[in-house]
Design an enzyme around this catalytic site. Structure first.
Site, PDB file in Angstrom:
ATOM      1  N   LYS A  80       0.842  -1.186   0.000  1.00 19.91           N
ATOM      2  CA  LYS A  80       0.000   0.000   0.000  1.00 19.91           C
ATOM      3  C   LYS A  80       0.884   1.244   0.000  1.00 19.91           C
ATOM      4  CE  LYS A  80      -3.844   1.989   2.693  1.00 19.91           C
ATOM      5  NZ  LYS A  80      -4.686   1.759   3.902  1.00 19.91           N
ATOM      6  N   SER A 155      -9.389   1.867   3.280  1.00 19.11           N
ATOM      7  CA  SER A 155      -8.553   2.604   2.351  1.00 19.11           C
ATOM      8  C   SER A 155      -7.585   1.735   1.561  1.00 19.11           C
ATOM      9  CB  SER A 155      -7.754   3.672   3.115  1.00 19.11           C
ATOM     10  OG  SER A 155      -6.929   3.082   4.104  1.00 19.11           O
ATOM     11  N   SER A 179      -9.661  -0.600   7.437  1.00 20.13           N
ATOM     12  CA  SER A 179      -9.076  -0.367   6.113  1.00 20.13           C
ATOM     13  C   SER A 179      -8.445  -1.579   5.458  1.00 20.13           C
ATOM     14  CB  SER A 179      -8.016   0.749   6.191  1.00 20.13           C
ATOM     15  OG  SER A 179      -8.632   1.999   6.321  1.00 20.13           O
TER      16      SER A 179
END
Length: 490
Positions: A80, A155, A179
């Site tokens: 990420k 996210s 997330s």
């Protein structure tokens, strides 16, 4: 080669180690998959092909000389885009960081490199990790591989989409409100949120580089994978004490109790009374319950907690820990005002009382040290209460979110659930936020699909610092109810 990119990271590492597959061949397979499918998914935002190729060649040369770098020797992974990577752009989807190239790896990145992993690139996300969808001001929105009109969640949406679509063997994200778990649920893969402070967050954003380290509570590093075995491996490689984060204790992975399925005592919550799940999600979870009951597993409803007070406490805690994590400028003010306005005005009035983050403006505009310590004290009490709820049980099974994946929409707008408008944060965070607040570890496993073919996951919550037991229990349950599938067309 399509089948190859969907194998587990553990299996791929074994194939490379015994030299039935080269690291270069495996990287080529993933690069082909990325070239073919990433343009429609936007899951990977920065591809580091040249460095990955050089590293794969080095991995093959090392094996030829009898050298093994570690458990992920030669396995391509993604990260990420909140993890700092030395020499590779790290943006967090935030315009002021569009050209930011760190000088040092995040602790998690350094440990993965030391284990032999090849970092192919960075996965797309919500801006500064601040949404349950994955949109930002730098890259195109991430699409769900099960249906491009739907979000993969956030996210860590790019991470989940990449793993689900075979663009990466393994991905690492972070989780402060769900997330990792919500995108795993939306994309039909496995996800882990470990115990609070189990894994170092050194070198991660959303604290913009140069600002104080504010997110010392609730924020955890998590993992997204196509198997529980991969979650366990990834966890074993990155967990543990770190001199860059002295608050991370040197607690080893515990040995599981090795209880049989029939001797397990599991708590089961189909929904919080205050936040009903969608009818279709409920139907799938009732099917899971029947399978587990037929297998002779004992399940009962656990003691409860005050959901409204929990949500208020989480909101206050989030306001305090995020207050100084980002600079105060026109961009962040505009973004925050939009979020606060939509949580205050959108959705069913009764549910909006839970998800209205504008009530935490006093903490945002005029934070006090006393208020922060009072909130921390209340958090300690809540953690102790969840400890007491879990004490009679080996694990706690509950939903991940109110709905499966939903169609793309403006950030923080309401979501229709069986004719009732749910505030965005309530629909997506009501079942994950409690365990960020309490700090308990949780695993998500895929357990079914809706009539439209959208995945549904189940959240398995364990006792703090007992990830070994959690992995063992999840593995046994997965053998009965697990339902990971490959998205059609990939």
């Amino acid at each position: 080669m399509t089948d190859l990119v969907f194998r587990s990271a553990c299996e791929l590492a074994g194939m490379i180690c015994d030299r039935t597959l080269s690291a270069t061949e495996l990287l080529d397979a993933y690069l082909v998959q990325i070239a073919q499918h990433n343009p429609k998914l936007n899951a990977i935002c920065t591809l580091d092909e040249d460095s990955a190729r050089n590293r794969a060649k080095q991995a093959d040369a090392a094996l030829a000389k009898g050298e093994n770098w570690g458990p992920l020797h030669g396995v391509p992974i993604t990260l990420k885009d909140i993890f700092e990577t030395a020499g590779l752009k790290t943006t967090a989807g935030y315009m002021p960081l569009k050209d930011y190239i760190p000088q040092q790896d995040a602790t998690v990145v350094a440990r993965l490199r030391a284990a032999g992993a090849i970092i192919m690139g960075k996965s797309n996300l919500a801006e500064l990790g601040g949404d349950f969808q994955s949109t930002n001001s730098l890259f195109p929105q991430v699409n769900n591989p099960w249906n491009l009109n739907y979000t993969p969640g956030g996210s860590s949406g790019g991470s989940a989409a990449a793993v689900a679509a075979g663009l990466s063997a393994l991905d690492f994200g972070n989780d402060i409100a769900g997330s990792v778990r919500q995108p795993a649920h939306f994309c039909g893969i496995y996800g882990l949120k470990p115990t609070d402070r189990r894994i170092s967050t050194a070198g991660t954003i959303p604290e913009v580089p140069g600002l104080p380290v504010c997110l010392r509570q609730m924020m955890t590093v998590g993992i997204l994978a196509r198997s529980l075995q991969d979650l366990k491996l990834g966890f074993s490689l990155i967990a543990g004490a770190d001199s860059r984060r002295p608050e991370v204790p040197p607690i080893p992975l515990n040995s599981p109790s090795e209880k049989s399925l029939q001797s397990l005592k599991l708590a089961w919550t189909e929904e919080w009374p205050e936040v009903p799940i969608s009818a279709e999600t409920q139907q799938i979870l009732q099917g899971v319950l029947r399978k587990l009951t037929d297998a002779g597993i004992r399940m009962e409803e656990p003691a409860s907690f005050d959901f409204s007070k929990m949500f208020e406490l989480y909101g206050r805690m989030a306001a305090y820990v995020n207050k100084y994590a980002q600079p105060v400028n026109r961009h962040t003010i505009r973004h925050s005002v939009k979020l606060l306005w939509r949580t205050a005005t959108q959705g069913d009035k009764e549910l909006r009382r839970l998800g209205n983050f504008s009530r935490f403006l006093p903490e945002l505009l005029n934070p006090s040290l006393k208020g922060y310590f009072e909130t921390l004290t209340e958090r300690d009490r809540f953690t102790a209460h969840i400890d007491s709820i879990l004490e009679p049980w080996d694990a706690w099974l509950c939903p991940v979110a109110v709905t499966p994946a939903f169609t793309h929409r403006p950030s923080w707008t309401a979501i229709d659930v069986d004719g009732r408008a749910y505030p965005h944060g309530v629909a997506n965070g009501a079942y994950t936020m409690p365990f960020n607040l309490s700090g308990h570890p949780a695993v998500v496993i895929p357990v079914g699909q809706t009539l439209e073919g959208l995945p549904v996951g189940l959240q398995i919550v364990g006792k703090r610092w007992r990830e070994g037991d959690l992995f063992a229990i999840a593995t046994q349950l997965d053998s009965i109810i697990g339902d990971r599938q490959t998205p059609q067309g990939f």
